[in-house]
Design a protein around this motif. Structure first.
Motif, mmCIF file in Angstrom:
data_model
loop_
_atom_site.group_PDB
_atom_site.id
_atom_site.type_symbol
_atom_site.label_atom_id
_atom_site.label_comp_id
_atom_site.label_asym_id
_atom_site.label_seq_id
_atom_site.Cartn_x
_atom_site.Cartn_y
_atom_site.Cartn_z
ATOM 1 N N MET A 40 0.840 -1.202 0.000
ATOM 2 C CA MET A 40 0.000 0.000 0.000
ATOM 3 C C MET A 40 0.872 1.248 0.000
ATOM 4 N N ARG A 41 1.920 1.228 0.802
ATOM 5 C CA ARG A 41 2.807 2.392 0.891
ATOM 6 C C ARG A 41 3.421 2.717 -0.472
ATOM 7 N N GLY A 42 3.689 1.680 -1.275
ATOM 8 C CA GLY A 42 4.286 1.880 -2.582
ATOM 9 C C GLY A 42 3.408 2.652 -3.549
ATOM 10 N N VAL A 43 2.139 2.803 -3.241
ATOM 11 C CA VAL A 43 1.199 3.534 -4.091
ATOM 12 C C VAL A 43 1.194 5.028 -3.741
ATOM 13 N N LEU A 44 1.722 5.374 -2.585
ATOM 14 C CA LEU A 44 1.615 6.737 -2.066
ATOM 15 C C LEU A 44 2.723 7.654 -2.588
ATOM 16 N N ASP A 45 2.407 8.955 -2.598
ATOM 17 C CA ASP A 45 3.447 9.933 -2.916
ATOM 18 C C ASP A 45 4.246 10.189 -1.627
#
Length: 146
Positions: A121-126
């Motif tokens: 999920m973190r990999g999707v965030l800016d």
């Protein structure tokens, strides 16, 4: 106390111990996970995800949900085996030890899967969203330590 009565008392104690094992296991597996729920709510509510980010999160969430449900089923099955071992041995014997180890293995797998899910999920965030996300994750993991 007569022998039949003594056996009845022992059987009752063993049955109650088995029930206690099942209830403890259910409490561990079925208890609401406020930290996970809080994290997901924050992710979807507070991070102001773009439509593209929400779309990328869909498959990540679906994959984790399926894996999480499978591990919960495995945990329930492990708890049943623990209860059966308690009932069979009436003490802390090799079957109980094996069942406890199995329960711990499933718990560990669930924790690993959860962390892999968080990192996905973190990999999707800016970068700004990731910073907020990291703060909430750390707070969730250390909430009981304070």
């Amino acid at each position: 106390m007569t022998t039949p009565r003594r056996l009845l008392v022992i059987a009752l104690i063993a049955f109650l111990a088995a029930l206690a094992g099942v209830f403890v296991g259910r409490a561990l597996v079925d208890a609401p996970r406020a930290n996970e729920t809080e994290l997901h709510a924050m992710l979807h509510r507070d991070l102001k995800l773009s439509p593209a980010q929400q779309q990328r999160l869909g498959p990540i969430e679906a994959q984790f949900k399926a894996r999480h449900e499978a591990l919960e089923r495995a945990m329930r099955a492990a708890n049943v085996r623990l209860a059966q071992a308690i009932e069979a041995e009436h003490g802390y014997g090799p079957q109980v030890t094996k069942a406890i180890d199995e329960t711990h293995a499933v718990m560990g797998e669930l924790q690993k899967e959860t962390l892999q899910h968080l990192f996905a999920m973190r990999g999707v965030l800016d970068p700004d969203q990731a910073k907020m996300f990291d703060k909430v994750v750390v707070e969730a993991l250390t909430a009981d330590a304070r």
